[in-house]
Design an enzyme around this catalytic site. Structure first.
Site, PDB file in Angstrom:
ATOM      1  N   ALA A   1       0.878  -1.167   0.000  1.00 46.27           N
ATOM      2  CA  ALA A   1       0.000   0.000   0.000  1.00 46.27           C
ATOM      3  C   ALA A   1       0.917   1.219   0.000  1.00 46.27           C
ATOM      4  CB  ALA A   1      -0.875  -0.012   1.239  1.00 46.27           C
TER       5      ALA A   1
ATOM      6  N   GLU B   1      -0.926  -8.820  -0.649  1.00 44.64           N
ATOM      7  CA  GLU B   1      -2.328  -9.025  -0.250  1.00 44.64           C
ATOM      8  C   GLU B   1      -3.260  -8.978  -1.466  1.00 44.64           C
ATOM      9  OE1 GLU B   1      -1.958  -5.935   2.892  1.00 44.64           O
ATOM     10  OE2 GLU B   1      -2.894  -7.456   4.153  1.00 44.64           O
TER      11      GLU B   1
HETATM   12  N1  CAA Z   1       4.691   3.162  -0.719  1.00 43.41           N
HETATM   13  C1  CAA Z   1       5.088   4.313  -1.260  1.00 43.41           C
HETATM   14  N2  CAA Z   1       6.211   4.435  -2.006  1.00 43.41           N
HETATM   15  C2  CAA Z   1       6.952   3.329  -2.198  1.00 43.41           C
HETATM   16  C3  CAA Z   1       6.595   2.074  -1.652  1.00 43.41           C
HETATM   17  C4  CAA Z   1       5.395   2.015  -0.885  1.00 43.41           C
HETATM   18  N3  CAA Z   1       4.947   0.864  -0.365  1.00 43.41           N
HETATM   19  N4  CAA Z   1       7.531   1.165  -2.008  1.00 43.41           N
HETATM   20  C5  CAA Z   1       8.448   1.813  -2.751  1.00 43.41           C
HETATM   21  N5  CAA Z   1       8.095   3.123  -2.887  1.00 43.41           N
HETATM   22  C6  CAA Z   1       8.801   4.186  -3.597  1.00 43.41           C
HETATM   23  C7  CAA Z   1      10.059   4.590  -2.824  1.00 43.41           C
HETATM   24  O1  CAA Z   1       9.754   5.499  -1.783  1.00 43.41           O
HETATM   25  C8  CAA Z   1      10.871   5.205  -3.945  1.00 43.41           C
HETATM   26  O2  CAA Z   1      10.383   6.500  -4.209  1.00 43.41           O
HETATM   27  P1  CAA Z   1      11.431   7.750  -4.366  1.00 43.41           P
HETATM   28  O3  CAA Z   1      12.208   7.388  -5.619  1.00 43.41           O
HETATM   29  O4  CAA Z   1      10.510   8.918  -4.539  1.00 43.41           O
HETATM   30  O5  CAA Z   1      12.287   7.744  -3.142  1.00 43.41           O
HETATM   31  C9  CAA Z   1      10.509   4.335  -5.163  1.00 43.41           C
HETATM   32  O6  CAA Z   1       9.268   3.688  -4.830  1.00 43.41           O
HETATM   33  C10 CAA Z   1      11.539   3.274  -5.440  1.00 43.41           C
HETATM   34  O7  CAA Z   1      11.720   2.526  -4.248  1.00 43.41           O
HETATM   35  P2  CAA Z   1      13.178   2.239  -3.615  1.00 43.41           P
HETATM   36  O8  CAA Z   1      14.111   3.336  -3.959  1.00 43.41           O
HETATM   37  O9  CAA Z   1      12.961   1.934  -2.165  1.00 43.41           O
HETATM   38  O10 CAA Z   1      13.553   0.919  -4.452  1.00 43.41           O
HETATM   39  P3  CAA Z   1      14.550  -0.249  -4.007  1.00 43.41           P
HETATM   40  O11 CAA Z   1      14.702  -1.101  -5.213  1.00 43.41           O
HETATM   41  O12 CAA Z   1      15.756   0.296  -3.342  1.00 43.41           O
HETATM   42  O13 CAA Z   1      13.749  -1.071  -2.864  1.00 43.41           O
HETATM   43  C11 CAA Z   1      11.820  -2.178  -1.929  1.00 43.41           C
HETATM   44  C12 CAA Z   1      12.600  -1.789  -3.205  1.00 43.41           C
HETATM   45  C13 CAA Z   1      12.634  -3.190  -1.107  1.00 43.41           C
HETATM   46  C14 CAA Z   1      10.522  -2.849  -2.388  1.00 43.41           C
HETATM   47  C15 CAA Z   1      11.543  -0.916  -1.076  1.00 43.41           C
HETATM   48  O14 CAA Z   1      10.972   0.074  -1.922  1.00 43.41           O
HETATM   49  C16 CAA Z   1      10.581  -1.139   0.062  1.00 43.41           C
HETATM   50  O15 CAA Z   1      10.953  -1.682   1.080  1.00 43.41           O
HETATM   51  N6  CAA Z   1       9.309  -0.689  -0.088  1.00 43.41           N
HETATM   52  C17 CAA Z   1       8.320  -0.742   0.954  1.00 43.41           C
HETATM   53  C18 CAA Z   1       7.804  -2.144   1.162  1.00 43.41           C
HETATM   54  C19 CAA Z   1       6.784  -2.135   2.268  1.00 43.41           C
HETATM   55  O16 CAA Z   1       7.078  -1.843   3.416  1.00 43.41           O
HETATM   56  N7  CAA Z   1       5.513  -2.478   1.939  1.00 43.41           N
HETATM   57  C20 CAA Z   1       4.444  -2.520   2.882  1.00 43.41           C
HETATM   58  C21 CAA Z   1       3.696  -1.226   2.880  1.00 43.41           C
HETATM   59  S1  CAA Z   1       2.467  -1.093   4.185  1.00 43.41           S
HETATM   60  C22 CAA Z   1       1.124  -1.970   3.609  1.00 43.41           C
HETATM   61  O17 CAA Z   1       1.120  -2.493   2.524  1.00 43.41           O
HETATM   62  C23 CAA Z   1      -0.061  -2.009   4.576  1.00 43.41           C
HETATM   63  C24 CAA Z   1      -1.176  -2.938   4.222  1.00 43.41           C
HETATM   64  O18 CAA Z   1      -1.304  -4.022   4.746  1.00 43.41           O
HETATM   65  C25 CAA Z   1      -2.202  -2.553   3.282  1.00 43.41           C
END
Ligand code: CAA
Length: 257
Positions: A65, A111
């Site tokens: 999300a 999910e």
């Molecule tokens: N929400 C918003 N933005 C996100 C995102 C997310 N879930 N995942 C990645 N992005 C964005 C990053 O902020 C980044 O944006 P900027 O370039 O503006 O900084 C862009 O996408 C690229 O991401 P990364 O630079 O982080 O890419 P990476 O290849 O280094 O890493 C990743 C990839 C490991 C997937 C990392 O992006 C990450 O850990 N993302 C978050 C994963 C996460 O925690 N997901 C759970 C979200 S909470 C949820 O989903 C609640 C629910 O139950 C509904």
């Protein structure tokens, strides 16, 4: 019709939806979920479509999300809006839906894939519910659905640590129907979808309904509880710290060693 967050096309009798927010690794915001529901509504009504495929990019099915959209939310706003309630409409569709997953399927992205009827994974796919690292919990059915698929021990291992599983582990543990070469993913999913669309529409939809009956009662209760807990967690400082830290690209400090 054009969409801000999706690419939509029809391939023979298959409705194909590609999640398309590349700058955010297809993170799912409200606009995306609303657009997806609009598209799926249309597919349900369209008699020429017998099966649906949802896919993302080679790098990410969806990385969760949208944390940036969620970070500032307060409880009781999440409760009043029944935040994430609209997501579950995806799981309530009557026509079959295949998730074709390459790259990251994390948090809400995983999910969403779990709401589909089955997942075909590319070799480079990775799956996880890393919400604990953000100081929150999954809220879109991931806890209920993952635990039913892989059992309590593996689900606890993944949920409490936030670790990911690769495509092979997902195959072994029944999370995905099969694994294919990354470059063959879409073709493979479309072939499966086309084969399903060529069957009796009535039999296919009845099968889906019957399989969903296996754990419908208990699942519905679990889904509601999971969503309410997720909504309530927005009353905690850990949610603000965890999501804030992700946005500021630093490690969260939950006051633990
Ligand atoms: N929400 C918003 N933005 C996100 C995102 C997310 N879930 N995942 C990645 N992005 C964005 C990053 O902020 C980044 O944006 P900027 O370039 O503006 O900084 C862009 O996408 C690229 O991401 P990364 O630079 O982080 O890419 P990476 O290849 O280094 O890493 C990743 C990839 C490991 C997937 C990392 O992006 C990450 O850990 N993302 C978050 C994963 C996460 O925690 N997901 C759970 C979200 S909470 C949820 O989903 C609640 C629910 O139950 C509904």
């Amino acid at each position: 019709m054009t969409y801000q967050t999706l690419l939509v096309e029809q391939v023979a009798a298959v409705g194909l939806v590609t999640l398309n927010r590349p700058s955010a690794l297809n993170a799912i915001n409200s606009e995306l979920i609303d657009e997806l529901n609009t598209v799926l509504d249309g597919f349900e009504r369209d008699a020429s479509i017998g099966c649906v495929v949802i896919t993302g990019s080679t790098k990410a099915f969806a990385a969760g999300a949208d944390v940036k959209e969620m970070a500032g939310l307060q409880y009781p706003d999440t409760y009043l809006d029944d935040f994430l309630g609209r997501w579950d409409k995806v799981a309530q569709r009557r026509k079959p839906i295949i998730a074709a997953v390459a790259g990251h399927a994390l948090g809400g992205g995983f999910e969403l894939a779990l709401m589909c009827d089955f997942i075909i994974a590319a070799e480079n796919a990775n799956f996880g519910l890393p919400e604990v690292k953000l100081g929150v919990i999954p809220g879109a059915g991931g806890i209920q659905r993952l635990t039913r698929l892989v059992g309590r021990a593996k689900a606890m291992d993944m949920l409490l640590s936030g670790r990911t599983m690769n495509a092979q582990e997902a195959d072994r543990t029944g999370v995905v129907a099969r694994v294919v070469a990354t470059e063959a993913l879409l073709e493979s999913a479309l072939q499966s979808a086309q084969a399903i669309a060529a069957q009796s529409r009535t039999a296919v939809m009845m099968l889906k309904e019957c399989v969903n009956r296996v754990d419908e009662g208990a699942l519905g209760e679990g889904l509601r509880f999971e969503r309410r807990m997720f909504q309530a967690i927005f009353a905690t400082p850990d949610q603000k710290e965890g999501m804030g830290a992700f946005i500021e690209k630093r490690k969260p400090d939950f006051g633990r060693k």
